[in-house]
Scaffold this motif. Sequence first.
Motif, PDB file in Angstrom:
ATOM      1  N   VAL A  13       0.871  -1.120   0.020  1.00 21.39           N
ATOM      2  CA  VAL A  13       0.126   0.022  -0.099  1.00 21.39           C
ATOM      3  C   VAL A  13       0.915   1.199  -0.053  1.00 21.39           C
ATOM      4  O   VAL A  13       2.077   1.233   0.429  1.00 21.39           O
ATOM      5  N   SER A  14       0.460   2.365  -0.828  1.00 22.39           N
ATOM      6  CA  SER A  14       1.120   3.627  -0.575  1.00 22.39           C
ATOM      7  C   SER A  14       1.313   4.160   0.697  1.00 22.39           C
ATOM      8  O   SER A  14       0.246   3.955   1.760  1.00 22.39           O
ATOM      9  N   ARG A  15       2.430   4.833   1.027  1.00 25.80           N
ATOM     10  CA  ARG A  15       2.698   5.530   2.288  1.00 25.80           C
ATOM     11  C   ARG A  15       1.762   6.563   2.601  1.00 25.80           C
ATOM     12  O   ARG A  15       1.151   6.679   3.803  1.00 25.80           O
ATOM     13  N   ILE A  16       1.020   7.044   1.532  1.00 20.39           N
ATOM     14  CA  ILE A  16      -0.057   8.061   1.840  1.00 20.39           C
ATOM     15  C   ILE A  16      -1.441   7.447   1.167  1.00 20.39           C
ATOM     16  O   ILE A  16      -1.523   6.538   0.259  1.00 20.39           O
ATOM     17  N   CYS A  17      -2.536   7.407   2.186  1.00 16.93           N
ATOM     18  CA  CYS A  17      -3.768   6.800   1.963  1.00 16.93           C
ATOM     19  C   CYS A  17      -4.705   7.834   1.826  1.00 16.93           C
ATOM     20  O   CYS A  17      -4.656   8.627   2.465  1.00 16.93           O
ATOM     21  N   LEU A  18      -5.724   7.536   0.628  1.00 17.58           N
ATOM     22  CA  LEU A  18      -6.671   8.719   0.448  1.00 17.58           C
ATOM     23  C   LEU A  18      -7.818   8.533   1.390  1.00 17.58           C
ATOM     24  O   LEU A  18      -8.642   7.525   1.324  1.00 17.58           O
ATOM     25  N   GLY A  19      -8.217   9.576   2.299  1.00 16.88           N
ATOM     26  CA  GLY A  19      -9.172   9.377   3.163  1.00 16.88           C
ATOM     27  C   GLY A  19     -10.302  10.199   2.509  1.00 16.88           C
ATOM     28  O   GLY A  19     -10.220  11.125   1.894  1.00 16.88           O
ATOM     29  N   THR A  20     -11.657   9.651   2.989  1.00 15.51           N
ATOM     30  CA  THR A  20     -12.845   9.825   2.299  1.00 15.51           C
ATOM     31  C   THR A  20     -13.955  10.450   3.233  1.00 15.51           C
ATOM     32  O   THR A  20     -15.068  10.549   2.541  1.00 15.51           O
ATOM     33  N   MET A  21     -13.835  10.881   4.557  1.00 19.29           N
ATOM     34  CA  MET A  21     -14.905  10.850   5.171  1.00 19.29           C
ATOM     35  C   MET A  21     -15.672  12.272   5.095  1.00 19.29           C
ATOM     36  O   MET A  21     -16.787  12.445   5.473  1.00 19.29           O
ATOM     37  N   THR A  22     -15.115  13.050   4.341  1.00 21.44           N
ATOM     38  CA  THR A  22     -15.731  14.308   3.831  1.00 21.44           C
ATOM     39  C   THR A  22     -16.790  14.153   2.692  1.00 21.44           C
ATOM     40  O   THR A  22     -17.550  15.096   2.385  1.00 21.44           O
ATOM     41  N   TRP A  23     -16.398  13.187   1.900  1.00 24.78           N
ATOM     42  CA  TRP A  23     -17.481  13.017   0.457  1.00 24.78           C
ATOM     43  C   TRP A  23     -18.820  12.630   1.086  1.00 24.78           C
ATOM     44  O   TRP A  23     -18.976  11.704   1.698  1.00 24.78           O
ATOM     45  N   GLY A  24     -19.675  13.558   0.571  1.00 21.45           N
ATOM     46  CA  GLY A  24     -21.173  13.259   0.463  1.00 21.45           C
ATOM     47  C   GLY A  24     -21.656  14.256   1.717  1.00 21.45           C
ATOM     48  O   GLY A  24     -22.773  14.439   1.782  1.00 21.45           O
ATOM     49  N   ARG A  42      -1.036  10.433  -8.714  1.00 20.74           N
ATOM     50  CA  ARG A  42       0.246  10.509  -7.902  1.00 20.74           C
ATOM     51  C   ARG A  42       0.571   9.100  -7.226  1.00 20.74           C
ATOM     52  O   ARG A  42       1.258   9.178  -6.381  1.00 20.74           O
ATOM     53  N   ASP A  43      -0.119   8.043  -7.991  1.00 20.27           N
ATOM     54  CA  ASP A  43       0.417   6.783  -7.428  1.00 20.27           C
ATOM     55  C   ASP A  43       0.035   6.354  -6.138  1.00 20.27           C
ATOM     56  O   ASP A  43       0.478   5.400  -5.554  1.00 20.27           O
ATOM     57  N   ILE A  44      -0.924   6.992  -5.460  1.00 23.24           N
ATOM     58  CA  ILE A  44      -1.558   6.458  -4.337  1.00 23.24           C
ATOM     59  C   ILE A  44      -2.527   5.248  -4.863  1.00 23.24           C
ATOM     60  O   ILE A  44      -3.431   5.387  -5.747  1.00 23.24           O
ATOM     61  N   ASN A  45      -2.439   4.144  -4.195  1.00 16.98           N
ATOM     62  CA  ASN A  45      -3.183   2.992  -4.400  1.00 16.98           C
ATOM     63  C   ASN A  45      -4.127   2.726  -3.462  1.00 16.98           C
ATOM     64  O   ASN A  45      -4.753   1.159  -3.490  1.00 16.98           O
ATOM     65  N   PHE A  46      -4.169   3.382  -2.116  1.00 15.64           N
ATOM     66  CA  PHE A  46      -4.884   2.597  -1.040  1.00 15.64           C
ATOM     67  C   PHE A  46      -5.917   3.846  -0.748  1.00 15.64           C
ATOM     68  O   PHE A  46      -5.709   5.322  -0.476  1.00 15.64           O
ATOM     69  N   PHE A  47      -7.159   3.420  -0.549  1.00 14.06           N
ATOM     70  CA  PHE A  47      -8.358   4.354  -0.347  1.00 14.06           C
ATOM     71  C   PHE A  47      -9.006   3.883   1.067  1.00 14.06           C
ATOM     72  O   PHE A  47      -9.276   2.691   1.044  1.00 14.06           O
ATOM     73  N   ASP A  48      -9.370   4.622   1.713  1.00 10.07           N
ATOM     74  CA  ASP A  48      -9.970   4.233   3.103  1.00 10.07           C
ATOM     75  C   ASP A  48     -11.374   4.853   3.077  1.00 10.07           C
ATOM     76  O   ASP A  48     -11.483   6.261   3.156  1.00 10.07           O
ATOM     77  N   VAL A  49     -12.444   4.116   3.586  1.00 11.10           N
ATOM     78  CA  VAL A  49     -13.688   4.595   3.637  1.00 11.10           C
ATOM     79  C   VAL A  49     -14.315   3.677   4.917  1.00 11.10           C
ATOM     80  O   VAL A  49     -13.707   3.091   5.602  1.00 11.10           O
ATOM     81  N   ILE A 304      -3.334   8.516   6.598  1.00  6.34           N
ATOM     82  CA  ILE A 304      -4.691   8.602   5.940  1.00  6.34           C
ATOM     83  C   ILE A 304      -4.793  10.199   6.000  1.00  6.34           C
ATOM     84  O   ILE A 304      -5.179  10.942   6.819  1.00  6.34           O
ATOM     85  N   ILE A 305      -4.546  10.832   4.673  1.00  9.29           N
ATOM     86  CA  ILE A 305      -4.878  12.323   4.582  1.00  9.29           C
ATOM     87  C   ILE A 305      -6.234  12.573   3.839  1.00  9.29           C
ATOM     88  O   ILE A 305      -7.009  11.349   3.373  1.00  9.29           O
ATOM     89  N   GLY A 306      -6.811  13.580   4.486  1.00  4.92           N
ATOM     90  CA  GLY A 306      -8.226  13.970   3.787  1.00  4.92           C
ATOM     91  C   GLY A 306      -8.130  15.269   3.508  1.00  4.92           C
ATOM     92  O   GLY A 306      -7.124  16.124   3.899  1.00  4.92           O
ATOM     93  N   ALA A 307      -8.804  15.730   2.414  1.00  2.00           N
ATOM     94  CA  ALA A 307      -9.109  17.504   1.976  1.00  2.00           C
ATOM     95  C   ALA A 307     -10.178  17.449   1.463  1.00  2.00           C
ATOM     96  O   ALA A 307     -11.098  16.538   0.995  1.00  2.00           O
ATOM     97  N   THR A 308     -10.731  18.840   1.502  1.00  2.00           N
ATOM     98  CA  THR A 308     -11.945  19.251   1.052  1.00  2.00           C
ATOM     99  C   THR A 308     -11.760  20.018  -0.265  1.00  2.00           C
ATOM    100  O   THR A 308     -12.680  20.284  -1.103  1.00  2.00           O
ATOM    101  N   THR A 309     -10.515  20.329  -0.684  1.00  2.00           N
ATOM    102  CA  THR A 309     -10.162  20.985  -1.816  1.00  2.00           C
ATOM    103  C   THR A 309      -8.872  20.408  -2.433  1.00  2.00           C
ATOM    104  O   THR A 309      -8.345  19.721  -1.663  1.00  2.00           O
ATOM    105  N   MET A 310      -8.777  20.686  -3.705  1.00  2.00           N
ATOM    106  CA  MET A 310      -7.725  19.996  -4.737  1.00  2.00           C
ATOM    107  C   MET A 310      -6.332  20.529  -4.199  1.00  2.00           C
ATOM    108  O   MET A 310      -5.441  19.986  -4.096  1.00  2.00           O
ATOM    109  N   ASP A 311      -6.276  21.772  -3.815  1.00  2.00           N
ATOM    110  CA  ASP A 311      -5.001  22.330  -3.384  1.00  2.00           C
ATOM    111  C   ASP A 311      -4.718  21.994  -2.067  1.00  2.00           C
ATOM    112  O   ASP A 311      -3.490  21.528  -2.096  1.00  2.00           O
ATOM    113  N   GLN A 312      -5.506  21.555  -1.155  1.00  2.00           N
ATOM    114  CA  GLN A 312      -4.978  20.853   0.038  1.00  2.00           C
ATOM    115  C   GLN A 312      -4.645  19.410  -0.347  1.00  2.00           C
ATOM    116  O   GLN A 312      -3.637  19.051   0.219  1.00  2.00           O
ATOM    117  N   LEU A 313      -5.381  18.912  -1.246  1.00  2.00           N
ATOM    118  CA  LEU A 313      -5.084  17.341  -1.563  1.00  2.00           C
ATOM    119  C   LEU A 313      -3.591  17.238  -2.147  1.00  2.00           C
ATOM    120  O   LEU A 313      -2.715  16.645  -1.765  1.00  2.00           O
TER     121      LEU A 313
END
Length: 344
Positions: A13-24, A42-49, A304-313
């Motif tokens: 798994v990628s060292r950075i995981c895409l967090g998703t808890m703001t989606w929706g 960006r080669d992130i292959n790990f998503f958490d929900v 597990i990072i999370g972002a609400t804007t693309m700049d943050q991401l």
Amino acid sequence: MEYRRLGRSDLEVSRICLGTMTWGEQNSEAQAHEQMDYARERDINFFDVAEMYPVPPRPETYGRTEEYIGTWFAKTGRRDEVILATKVFGRSDRKDVRGGPRLSREQIKAAVEGSLKRLQTDYIDLYQLHWPDRSTNTFGKLGYSVIDEDDVVTIEETLRACDELVREGKVRRIGVSNETPWGVSEYLRLSREEGLARIDSIQNPYNLLNRSFEVGLAEMAYREDVGLLAYSPLAMGTLSGKYSGGAKPEGARLTLFERFKRYSTDNGKAAVDEYVQVARDHGLDPAQMALSYINDRPFVTSNIIGATTMDQLKSNIDSHELVLSSAVLADIEAVHHRYPYPCP
């Protein structure tokens, strides 16, 4: 992007995981899809929900985040590029979810079917138990009290249900979340003695304001190959410095939802100010400094990072390229010694 092995599995798994808890809630379906597109670029292959996402949880939005991921899979056909993690509710009084979620065999079996349907997939790579069924110190709770043990689903029942899912091919690996050293030890003991599926990860909070994971769980994570999936690495965004001085940025999480006060103690605010100053003294972005610190801990599998804007991401993902100098680390430790546990 660096990749790390998930527990004792064959998953990298990628060292950075895409967090998703703001989606929706704070992010639309289109924005969620844009984030997933960019994460893969960006080669992130790990998503958490989780089945309960988005947060703050509401009956009318239950499962919506998983649905957004499912529509992205259906649209892009990229399911096989992603190591997908989701979670089943722990014990809760949410009567709208299976009449009150528990970690029983029956409920876990029902929950996984719901997640598979919403995610539009026939397997989950990492299925996690969102928090224990028993009473324990989750979400910063201090002290200790025991609920009626006759009304607790045993860890053995929970683990056997997860083992069935692995044997059925609906789940590849399993993990825990918001767990304690005793809980992790018990899962490992039962796996070893009963020949059941072994946990490969623990998803707990870990950030510069809350390093309690280091006390009892870090050694276990490292030596037992149950690596940390660090959540809330920016302490709900406070470590970015955007709330400093009482600021309330429009659309920001702590501006919108007053319920999130965990990192807003007087000591927490003081510690944040000092960490932000450390970053600025060294010419660093405060959020990237805080994330880089997490990235390099030897007991962390993924951040597990999370972002609400693309700049943050984009900025958060860039943290994986930052290596903190010994001088920066020394200054971070100095702040930590002044504020060792500013927020529960």
